[in-house]
Structure formats: C-alpha cells, structure tokens
Write a protein that holds these residues in place. Structure first.
Motif, PDB file in Angstrom:
ATOM      1  N   GLU A 194       0.854  -1.203   0.000  1.00  0.00           N
ATOM      2  CA  GLU A 194       0.000   0.000   0.000  1.00  0.00           C
ATOM      3  C   GLU A 194       0.884   1.245   0.000  1.00  0.00           C
ATOM      4  O   GLU A 194       1.900   1.317   0.696  1.00  0.00           O
ATOM      5  CB  GLU A 194      -0.889  -0.005   1.250  1.00  0.00           C
ATOM      6  CG  GLU A 194      -1.845   1.154   1.344  1.00  0.00           C
ATOM      7  CD  GLU A 194      -2.712   1.099   2.597  1.00  0.00           C
ATOM      8  OE1 GLU A 194      -3.444   2.068   2.810  1.00  0.00           O
ATOM      9  OE2 GLU A 194      -2.651   0.114   3.356  1.00  0.00           O
ATOM     10  N   GLU A 195       0.506   2.220  -0.790  1.00  0.00           N
ATOM     11  CA  GLU A 195       1.263   3.468  -0.861  1.00  0.00           C
ATOM     12  C   GLU A 195       1.165   4.233   0.459  1.00  0.00           C
ATOM     13  O   GLU A 195       0.095   4.330   1.050  1.00  0.00           O
ATOM     14  CB  GLU A 195       0.715   4.345  -1.992  1.00  0.00           C
ATOM     15  CG  GLU A 195       1.421   5.668  -2.114  1.00  0.00           C
ATOM     16  CD  GLU A 195       0.858   6.567  -3.201  1.00  0.00           C
ATOM     17  OE1 GLU A 195       1.542   7.539  -3.535  1.00  0.00           O
ATOM     18  OE2 GLU A 195      -0.242   6.297  -3.707  1.00  0.00           O
ATOM     19  N   THR A 202       1.013   7.690   2.419  1.00  0.00           N
ATOM     20  CA  THR A 202       0.559   9.048   2.106  1.00  0.00           C
ATOM     21  C   THR A 202       0.412   9.840   3.398  1.00  0.00           C
ATOM     22  O   THR A 202       0.205   9.275   4.467  1.00  0.00           O
ATOM     23  CB  THR A 202      -0.794   9.041   1.375  1.00  0.00           C
ATOM     24  OG1 THR A 202      -1.785   8.439   2.215  1.00  0.00           O
ATOM     25  CG2 THR A 202      -0.733   8.300   0.050  1.00  0.00           C
TER      26      THR A 202
END
Length: 116
Positions: A65-66, A68
């Motif tokens: 998962e990115e 952020t």
C-alpha cells in the motif's frame, strides 16, 4: 508556479530541502485521507537545526500500500482558484478536497446531510 516542491518546514528558522541530502521519504505523496502523518521531533539539546521529521502510521498499512500524508500546505495569502489549481490534489479519494493547500476554514462535511 508549478506546486512541485520537496521543501518541509522544520521550525520557524529551518526548512528541509529534500533535493539536498534528502531521503526516499520525499516521494511520499499527499492524500486528503492519509495513512500516515509527518511529525517534527525537536532536538533534545535545543539545536533546532537538528530537529527531524518522522513519518508515523495512522493505521495498519497493508504490504504494497502506498504511504501518504496530508501535506497541509499553508500559504500566507488568499487561496485563489489559480493557487488551488497549482496545488491540485489528485488523491482520488471520495472525500478529496481538491487541493493540497490547508483550508483557511474548516471544509463542510456534505456527507452528513445525505449529499455528496
């Protein structure tokens, strides 16, 4: 003019320029609904030049998962449509406010009245 920057305000005197001796954290993108937050850790001996930025997770993050965080960019001027376009957000979340700029006032939560 482009809204592209690797600058992070560390404290009232110092700014980190990640283009100069920065690390891979400079590639963490903005999101209006982030999974991390940036936290400034002050140097214990009061050497403000040595303050650091830590990236902390806000929730469990799945493998792949990115990462952020909300950039929350504050400008000392009126947020015009031109500035909002320069600092446009493309996070794609349903609650995206459309800009990486910190709102001057709290945004209206339209989901409470059955509207989106």
């Amino acid at each position: 003019d482009t809204g592209h920057t690797f600058l992070f305000t560390l404290n009232e005197r110092y700014v980190i320029d990640a283009n100069f001796e920065g690390n891979v954290a400079r590639w963490i993108n903005h999101s209006c609904v982030p999974n991390c937050r940036a936290v400034v850790e002050e140097n214990q001996q009061g050497r403000r030049r040595e303050d650091r930025v830590l990236i902390e997770s806000l929730r469990e993050i799945a493998a792949g998962e990115e990462l952020t965080y909300d950039y929350g960019i504050s400008l000392g001027e009126r947020l015009t449509p031109r500035l909002k376009k320069i600092w446009e957000c493309r996070c794609g979340h349903a609650r995206c406010i459309g800009t990486m700029l910190k709102p001057k006032r709290k945004p209206v939560d339209r989901s409470k009245n059955g509207t989106t």
